[in-house]
Write a protein that holds these residues in place. Sequence first.
Motif, PDB file in Angstrom:
ATOM      1  N   UNK A 197       0.800  -1.326  -0.059  1.00 27.37           N
ATOM      2  CA  UNK A 197      -0.004  -0.113   0.303  1.00 27.37           C
ATOM      3  C   UNK A 197       0.701   0.954   0.102  1.00 27.37           C
ATOM      4  N   UNK A 198       1.896   1.207   0.836  1.00 25.12           N
ATOM      5  CA  UNK A 198       2.511   2.645   0.851  1.00 25.12           C
ATOM      6  C   UNK A 198       3.591   2.786  -0.478  1.00 25.12           C
ATOM      7  N   UNK A 199       3.927   1.665  -1.028  1.00 27.98           N
ATOM      8  CA  UNK A 199       4.688   1.874  -2.442  1.00 27.98           C
ATOM      9  C   UNK A 199       3.733   2.319  -3.382  1.00 27.98           C
ATOM     10  N   UNK A 200       2.428   1.748  -3.353  1.00 31.23           N
ATOM     11  CA  UNK A 200       1.339   2.436  -4.275  1.00 31.23           C
ATOM     12  C   UNK A 200       1.150   3.960  -4.043  1.00 31.23           C
ATOM     13  N   UNK A 201       0.975   4.253  -2.757  1.00 29.04           N
ATOM     14  CA  UNK A 201       0.843   5.455  -2.317  1.00 29.04           C
ATOM     15  C   UNK A 201       1.763   6.589  -2.759  1.00 29.04           C
ATOM     16  N   UNK A 229       6.852   0.662  13.347  1.00 20.38           N
ATOM     17  CA  UNK A 229       7.901  -0.079  12.694  1.00 20.38           C
ATOM     18  C   UNK A 229       7.728  -0.134  11.168  1.00 20.38           C
ATOM     19  N   UNK A 230       6.644   0.785  10.900  1.00 19.23           N
ATOM     20  CA  UNK A 230       6.147   0.913   9.393  1.00 19.23           C
ATOM     21  C   UNK A 230       6.272   2.500   9.149  1.00 19.23           C
ATOM     22  N   UNK A 231       7.033   3.072  10.143  1.00 14.31           N
ATOM     23  CA  UNK A 231       7.296   4.600   9.695  1.00 14.31           C
ATOM     24  C   UNK A 231       6.405   5.570  10.141  1.00 14.31           C
ATOM     25  N   UNK A 232       5.288   5.101  10.898  1.00 11.68           N
ATOM     26  CA  UNK A 232       4.393   6.170  11.343  1.00 11.68           C
ATOM     27  C   UNK A 232       4.591   6.538  12.758  1.00 11.68           C
ATOM     28  N   UNK A 233       4.333   7.988  13.027  1.00 10.25           N
ATOM     29  CA  UNK A 233       4.569   8.406  14.301  1.00 10.25           C
ATOM     30  C   UNK A 233       3.313   9.243  14.613  1.00 10.25           C
ATOM     31  N   UNK A 234       2.884   9.090  15.839  1.00 13.91           N
ATOM     32  CA  UNK A 234       1.801   9.882  16.466  1.00 13.91           C
ATOM     33  C   UNK A 234       1.713  11.357  16.319  1.00 13.91           C
ATOM     34  N   UNK A 235       0.865  12.029  15.620  1.00 14.53           N
ATOM     35  CA  UNK A 235       1.215  13.522  15.010  1.00 14.53           C
ATOM     36  C   UNK A 235       0.122  14.344  15.752  1.00 14.53           C
ATOM     37  N   UNK A 291       5.709  10.145   3.085  1.00 14.58           N
ATOM     38  CA  UNK A 291       6.228   9.716   2.078  1.00 14.58           C
ATOM     39  C   UNK A 291       6.933  10.327   1.002  1.00 14.58           C
ATOM     40  N   UNK A 292       7.053  11.642   1.098  1.00 16.58           N
ATOM     41  CA  UNK A 292       7.598  12.612   0.234  1.00 16.58           C
ATOM     42  C   UNK A 292       8.149  13.874   1.248  1.00 16.58           C
ATOM     43  N   UNK A 345      13.818   2.548   6.656  1.00 14.86           N
ATOM     44  CA  UNK A 345      14.016   1.134   6.169  1.00 14.86           C
ATOM     45  C   UNK A 345      13.734   0.696   4.988  1.00 14.86           C
ATOM     46  N   UNK A 346      12.697   1.452   4.493  1.00 13.90           N
ATOM     47  CA  UNK A 346      12.038   1.023   3.113  1.00 13.90           C
ATOM     48  C   UNK A 346      12.614   1.566   2.038  1.00 13.90           C
ATOM     49  N   UNK A 347      13.289   2.783   2.294  1.00 13.62           N
ATOM     50  CA  UNK A 347      13.763   3.812   1.166  1.00 13.62           C
ATOM     51  C   UNK A 347      12.683   4.833   0.595  1.00 13.62           C
ATOM     52  N   UNK A 348      11.649   4.706   1.037  1.00 10.62           N
ATOM     53  CA  UNK A 348      10.496   5.558   0.611  1.00 10.62           C
ATOM     54  C   UNK A 348      10.743   7.049   0.867  1.00 10.62           C
TER      55      UNK A 348
END
Length: 418
Positions: A104-108, A128-134, A313-314, A337-340
């Motif tokens: 999903x993240x790659x598609x996003x 661990x998927x790169x999300x943080x509480x905002x 993501x960007x 870690x995903x490189x995104x």
Amino acid sequence: MNPDPRPVSEAEFPDWLRAVGTGFLRSSSGPPPDEEVAVRLAHTDLARVQGVFDAGRCVATFRSFAQELTVVGGATVPADAVTGVTVTPTHRRRGLLGRMMAGDLAAAKERGDVVASLIAAEYPIYRRYGFGPATWTTEWEIDVPRSGLDPRGRVPSEEDGGRIELVDGADVRKLGPGLHGRLAAAQPGVVSRDERWWQRGTGIDVPAHESWTEPFYAVYRSADGETDGLIAYRADDHWGDRKQPLNKATVVGMIAVTPAAERALWRFVCSVDWITTVRSGYRAPDDVLPLLLPDPRAARVVTQADWLWLRVLDVPRALEARAYTSEATLVLDVRDATGLAAGRFLLDVSPSGASCVPTTRDADLTLDVAELGTLYLGDESPVRLAALGRLDEHRAGAAARADTVFRTPRRPWCPDMF
């Protein structure tokens, strides 16, 4: 063999919904009624629905949808909103969520979404998927008799020439989107609402697992007739000994786009006859509600929790989209870690705008992409993150300088669950 995530077909969608019900401990007896399936299908982009199937049964679910997120300064960025994430207990610890999230993240990223967003059911899962509480949320319970509000006083809205009117669900569907748009233009953390949101919020085609009781709706109109606020609340029917009313009003949603509307709506719901307790619903942690009361101690915090989580993501587009109140230059080394979103970026900000470009200069700060998500809307301090060991400072004072760059005078807030 470990089955792979794949898109869900229309024929498989009922079983996917059953698996969502199992994952959220609602029911495992079978798919929902055909009518509910049809309504949900009409508002779901199957291209963004993933499932894992084992022996013909859906055992993991994942869905995303298009969303707009308001950032600091009032601009919006396209977001990949993640929801409906479950893994059946029989298939845990097999990496199914990780593979669905990665796809999903790659598609996003490929679509051009700037961030991904979600409301985390459990805190430890998503970092661990790169999300943080905002953003965070707070709920108060108000002891009305103790609050010091005078029940014999004037109608709260009359003090400034405005008025409060009771309305119905049809009025809310007509007035609500405009009010929400005004709120979104001023409040970082607000996410977009489509027509379906307003329908469900006023009782139209509510899913079977969601019990529905029509709330009371009231709007605040200013002296010039402008609708500047909306509140929805439900009330119970509880009487104590000697037939004394001890009723509780629970606010299920409130939008106020002016201070006058905010004051009037809170005072209104606290002045309804027979109401002795008011639950505020989920509000911004720095909501003015307690200080509106003559005795702020009458407002007791009953919920304090993380709410909206973001995954950048960007990096350049995200940091250039938001506003800043100071002039500063920072070099951020973002780890992913995903490189995104990984890279080293030169961020140059001022009240007139921002520039963020890749650079080879030495970093001022190194942080994981999850920490960038936590900082993005201005709710967290880089100094605190450095003290926690979640941000590395390579130049003395860089974290403090980043604090002046990212922090905001009022805390961001997301009113919605999705």
